[in-house]
Structures are given as C-alpha cells and as structure tokens.
Design an enzyme around this catalytic site. Structure first.
Site, short mmCIF file in Angstrom:
data_model
loop_
_atom_site.label_atom_id
_atom_site.label_comp_id
_atom_site.label_asym_id
_atom_site.label_seq_id
_atom_site.Cartn_x
_atom_site.Cartn_y
_atom_site.Cartn_z
N GLY A 1 67.61 -40.36 81.42
CA GLY A 1 68.37 -39.13 81.17
C GLY A 1 67.98 -38.37 79.93
N ASN B 1 65.78 -35.97 79.65
CA ASN B 1 65.72 -34.53 79.97
C ASN B 1 67.13 -33.94 80.12
OD1 ASN B 1 62.91 -33.31 80.30
ND2 ASN B 1 62.69 -35.29 81.32
N MET C 1 64.84 -39.84 91.31
CA MET C 1 63.71 -40.49 91.96
C MET C 1 63.97 -40.81 93.43
SD MET C 1 61.76 -40.22 89.42
CE MET C 1 60.27 -41.18 89.66
N LEU D 1 64.34 -36.16 98.90
CA LEU D 1 65.44 -35.44 99.54
C LEU D 1 64.95 -34.86 100.86
CD1 LEU D 1 66.58 -33.78 96.23
CD2 LEU D 1 67.89 -35.50 97.52
N HIS E 1 58.27 -32.48 86.82
CA HIS E 1 57.34 -33.54 87.23
C HIS E 1 56.34 -33.75 86.09
CE1 HIS E 1 55.17 -36.11 89.97
NE2 HIS E 1 54.06 -35.52 89.58
N THR F 1 60.82 -27.53 97.09
CA THR F 1 60.61 -27.17 98.49
C THR F 1 60.47 -28.49 99.27
OG1 THR F 1 58.23 -27.07 98.12
CG2 THR F 1 59.45 -24.99 97.93
N LEU G 1 56.98 -32.66 98.81
CA LEU G 1 57.24 -33.32 97.53
C LEU G 1 56.33 -32.79 96.42
CD1 LEU G 1 58.77 -35.77 96.19
CD2 LEU G 1 56.68 -37.08 96.63
N ASP G 2 56.93 -32.38 95.32
CA ASP G 2 56.20 -31.97 94.11
C ASP G 2 55.22 -30.82 94.38
OD1 ASP G 2 57.53 -33.98 92.70
OD2 ASP G 2 55.96 -35.45 93.10
C1 GAR Z 1 60.44 -37.65 83.28
O1 GAR Z 1 59.19 -37.94 82.73
C2 GAR Z 1 60.30 -36.77 84.50
O2 GAR Z 1 59.26 -35.83 84.39
C3 GAR Z 1 59.99 -37.78 85.56
O3 GAR Z 1 60.85 -38.86 85.29
C4 GAR Z 1 61.08 -38.91 83.88
C5 GAR Z 1 62.56 -38.95 83.67
O4 GAR Z 1 62.86 -39.20 82.33
N1 GAR Z 1 60.24 -37.26 86.88
C6 GAR Z 1 59.53 -37.59 87.93
O5 GAR Z 1 58.62 -38.41 87.90
C7 GAR Z 1 59.93 -36.90 89.21
N2 GAR Z 1 58.89 -36.97 90.18
P1 GAR Z 1 64.34 -38.98 81.80
O6 GAR Z 1 65.26 -39.75 82.73
O7 GAR Z 1 64.32 -39.58 80.42
O8 GAR Z 1 64.60 -37.50 81.79
#
Ligand code: GAR
Length: 214
Positions: A12, A14, A90, A93, A109, A141, A144-145
């Site tokens: 969490g 971000n 993760m 969807l 991403h 969309t 994925l990614d």
């Molecule tokens: C982040 O690095 C984000 O970019 C990645 O998961 C991490 C989450 O960190 N997302 C993906 O890989 C999605 N495909 P956080 O929980 O500390 O924000």
C-alpha cells in the site's frame, strides 16, 4: 468532490502517496474506500491508520472470478466511486468489470509499458539488459497492462543493480508519478476519448528521474 476507491493487494505504499497528496494538496477529491482482496494486506492496515474506510473482500471466499468481480463492483458502487484506482492490486479483472469502469479506472505498472506487462518486471528488465526502467500509469482496458498511457517515469538501471535495488528506485519514482497522473485525470487535464489520450498541451507526461542526481 470526486470519490476515489483505491484497490490494493499488498503493502500500500502507492495508496499512502496518493492519500498524502490528496490531503496535503487539497485535491477536489476524497478517498471513499480502500478495498483489498487480501484481508491481511498491509495496505488495509495503512488505510485504517489514515482514517480511511477499509474493506476486506477475500477473493478466496468467492467461487470464481466473475463472482468476485461482481462483489467487488458492488463494494465500489456502494462507496459511490467516480474513480477506481488500482494501486498494487494483483487480481486480473474480467472484461465486464473493466467495461463498467471504462475511462475512470487507472492502474500503475512497474515498467515502461508496453515493455514487460505482467509479473517480475524488474527481473525481466535486468535480464534484457535494459539501461532504463520505470513505471507507467494507464487507463485500464480488458487487455492486461495495455491501456492508454497517462504518464510515465524512467529511472536509470545502474551497474550492480539487482531486482530489489531496481524495484526500490522505481518505487520512489512511482510515488511521485501516481499522485500527479491521478490528479491530472481528476482535473480533466488528461482524458480518454475514443480509446485514446487527450492531454492538455504542456503537461510533462513523460519524465526521467535520476534519484542519485538529486
Ligand atoms: C508497485 O510497484 C506497483 O507498480 C505494482 O505493485 C507494487 C505495489 O506496491 N503493481 C503491479 O505490479 C501491477 N501489475 P504498493 O502496494 O507498495 O503500492
């Protein structure tokens, strides 16, 4: 006030960056709920610490992906979401879910898309001999990614980097990128139209950040 629902599966960080920016910069937005498919996610505990409504929705308690997606959409709609913000969420969807929030669901991403969609982005960037790595914020969309790109940040790959050191450098950049990109979307400075991005001229939607250079 626009209502944000943030979806997390893990740490969490971000979410934390977005919540701080929303509060400190007085965005015209409020975080209406933080939802996690993992009841033990650190991101949910962080949401509670920040005083945000935190909802655990365990995907393992649902018989299949469609049932989980339906329950998730119900929780999002109950929070009155204008925007759905995936922040380390993760779970894949399904298409009906993605279509329901088309044009108002964002993801971050940890790669310079379209390079390295999916998992293990940093290891794959190192294996490929990349000299730059980074992160991308994009509209979600069904593929994925692969959605239209709102903003990207690039960071250097340094000699001797391993997965952990590169991930840490990218993460610092993510924490600047995601709040900025999300805010542009909330303010209508970046929008989705006919499947493509329309951006206010002059926005620095791609940038290079070298943390070592200060
Ligand atoms: C982040 O690095 C984000 O970019 C990645 O998961 C991490 C989450 O960190 N997302 C993906 O890989 C999605 N495909 P956080 O929980 O500390 O924000």
């Amino acid at each position: 006030m626009q209502r944000l629902v943030i979806l997390v599966s893990g740490r969490g960080s971000n979410l934390g960056a977005i919540a701080r920016a929303c509060r400190d910069e007085a965005w015209p937005a409020t975080i209406a709920a933080v939802i996690s498919n993992r009841p033990d996610a650190a991101g949910l505990a962080l949401a509670r610490e920040l005083g945000l409504p935190a909802v655990a929705l365990d995907h393992r308690a649902h018989p299949d992906r469609a049932a989980f997606d339906t329950a998730l959409a119900d929780a999002i709609d109950a929070a009155g979401a204008d925007w759905v913000v995936l922040a380390g969420f993760m779970r894949i969807l399904g298409e009906p879910f993605v279509q329901r929030y088309a044009g108002r669901m964002l993801n971050i991403h940890p790669s310079l898309l379209p390079a390295f969609p999916g998992l293990h982005t940093h290891r794959r960037a190192l294996d490929a001999g990349c000299t730059l790595a980074g992160a991308t914020v994009h509209f979600v969309t069904p593929t994925l990614d692969h959605g239209p790109i709102v903003a990207q940040v690039a960071v250097p790959v340094r000699p001797g980097d391993d997965e952990a050191s590169l991930a840490a450098r990218v993460l610092v950049a993510e924490h600047r990128l995601y709040p900025q990109a999300l805010r542009w979307c909330l303010e209508g400075r970046v929008r989705l139209r006919d499947g493509g991005i329309v951006a206010e001229p002059g926005l620095e939607r791609g940038r290079f950040v070298d943390p070592a250079a200060g």
